[in-house]
Design a protein around this motif. Structure first.
Motif, short mmCIF file in Angstrom:
data_model
loop_
_atom_site.label_atom_id
_atom_site.label_comp_id
_atom_site.label_asym_id
_atom_site.label_seq_id
_atom_site.Cartn_x
_atom_site.Cartn_y
_atom_site.Cartn_z
N ARG A 51 0.83 -1.20 0.00
CA ARG A 51 0.00 0.00 0.00
C ARG A 51 0.87 1.25 0.00
O ARG A 51 0.55 2.24 -0.67
CB ARG A 51 -0.95 -0.01 1.19
N LYS A 52 1.96 1.21 0.74
CA LYS A 52 2.87 2.37 0.80
C LYS A 52 3.47 2.64 -0.59
O LYS A 52 3.61 3.78 -1.00
CB LYS A 52 3.98 2.11 1.81
N ARG A 53 3.81 1.56 -1.30
CA ARG A 53 4.38 1.70 -2.64
C ARG A 53 3.29 1.96 -3.69
O ARG A 53 3.60 2.21 -4.85
CB ARG A 53 5.12 0.42 -3.04
N ASN A 54 2.02 1.83 -3.27
CA ASN A 54 0.88 2.00 -4.17
C ASN A 54 0.97 1.02 -5.34
O ASN A 54 0.67 1.36 -6.49
CB ASN A 54 0.77 3.44 -4.65
N ASP A 55 1.39 -0.22 -5.04
CA ASP A 55 1.55 -1.27 -6.04
C ASP A 55 0.20 -1.98 -6.24
O ASP A 55 -0.07 -3.02 -5.66
CB ASP A 55 2.62 -2.26 -5.58
N LYS A 56 -0.64 -1.39 -7.09
CA LYS A 56 -2.01 -1.88 -7.26
C LYS A 56 -2.05 -3.28 -7.86
O LYS A 56 -2.89 -4.10 -7.49
CB LYS A 56 -2.81 -0.90 -8.09
N ASP A 57 -1.14 -3.58 -8.80
CA ASP A 57 -1.15 -4.91 -9.42
C ASP A 57 -0.81 -6.00 -8.40
O ASP A 57 -1.47 -7.03 -8.33
CB ASP A 57 -0.15 -4.97 -10.58
N GLU A 58 0.21 -5.76 -7.62
CA GLU A 58 0.61 -6.74 -6.60
C GLU A 58 -0.46 -6.85 -5.51
O GLU A 58 -0.74 -7.95 -5.03
CB GLU A 58 1.96 -6.36 -5.99
N LEU A 59 -1.05 -5.73 -5.13
CA LEU A 59 -2.12 -5.77 -4.14
C LEU A 59 -3.29 -6.62 -4.65
O LEU A 59 -3.88 -7.40 -3.91
CB LEU A 59 -2.61 -4.36 -3.82
N GLU A 60 -3.62 -6.47 -5.92
CA GLU A 60 -4.72 -7.24 -6.51
C GLU A 60 -4.39 -8.74 -6.47
O GLU A 60 -5.26 -9.56 -6.16
CB GLU A 60 -4.97 -6.79 -7.95
N ARG A 61 -3.15 -9.11 -6.74
CA ARG A 61 -2.75 -10.53 -6.69
C ARG A 61 -2.78 -11.07 -5.26
O ARG A 61 -3.09 -12.23 -5.04
CB ARG A 61 -1.36 -10.71 -7.29
N GLU A 62 -2.46 -10.23 -4.30
CA GLU A 62 -2.42 -10.65 -2.90
C GLU A 62 -3.80 -10.67 -2.24
O GLU A 62 -4.00 -11.31 -1.22
CB GLU A 62 -1.51 -9.71 -2.09
N TYR A 63 -4.75 -9.97 -2.82
CA TYR A 63 -6.08 -9.85 -2.25
C TYR A 63 -6.79 -11.18 -2.20
O TYR A 63 -6.78 -11.95 -3.16
CB TYR A 63 -6.89 -8.84 -3.07
N THR A 64 -7.43 -11.49 -1.08
CA THR A 64 -8.25 -12.68 -0.95
C THR A 64 -9.70 -12.23 -0.86
O THR A 64 -10.06 -11.48 0.05
CB THR A 64 -7.88 -13.49 0.32
N ASP A 65 -10.51 -12.68 -1.79
CA ASP A 65 -11.92 -12.33 -1.78
C ASP A 65 -12.58 -12.87 -0.52
O ASP A 65 -12.30 -13.98 -0.09
CB ASP A 65 -12.59 -12.92 -3.03
N LEU A 66 -13.45 -12.08 0.06
CA LEU A 66 -14.12 -12.46 1.30
C LEU A 66 -14.86 -13.79 1.16
O LEU A 66 -14.91 -14.58 2.08
CB LEU A 66 -15.09 -11.35 1.74
#
Length: 69
Positions: A51-66
């Motif tokens: 989040r600090k790096r604002n790495d949206k692509d990596e955040l999307e890959r790391e995200y786990t859907d509820l």
């Protein structure tokens, strides 16, 4: 947070332990993540870094859907 504590002292009057209400203890544990396992701490740390790096692509890959939890 207001904390009412009872101190236990040794024979010289030096504090050796403290007693706090269980509800405050639980609040501290949950607030500071003391009860988290190492894997959970690492995941939180990685998310903060992304989040600090604002790495949206990596955040999307790391995200786990509820729905997947």
């Amino acid at each position: 947070m207001k904390l009412h504590a009872k101190y236990i002292v040794n024979e010289k009057g030096k504090p050796t332990s403290v007693i706090i209400p269980i509800d405050k203890f639980r609040e501290i544990v949950e607030t500071y993540g003391i009860d988290l396992i190492e894997e959970e701490k690492e995941s939180i740390s990685k998310g903060k870094t992304l989040r600090k790096r604002n790495d949206k692509d990596e955040l999307e890959r790391e995200y786990t859907d509820l729905d997947n939890i």
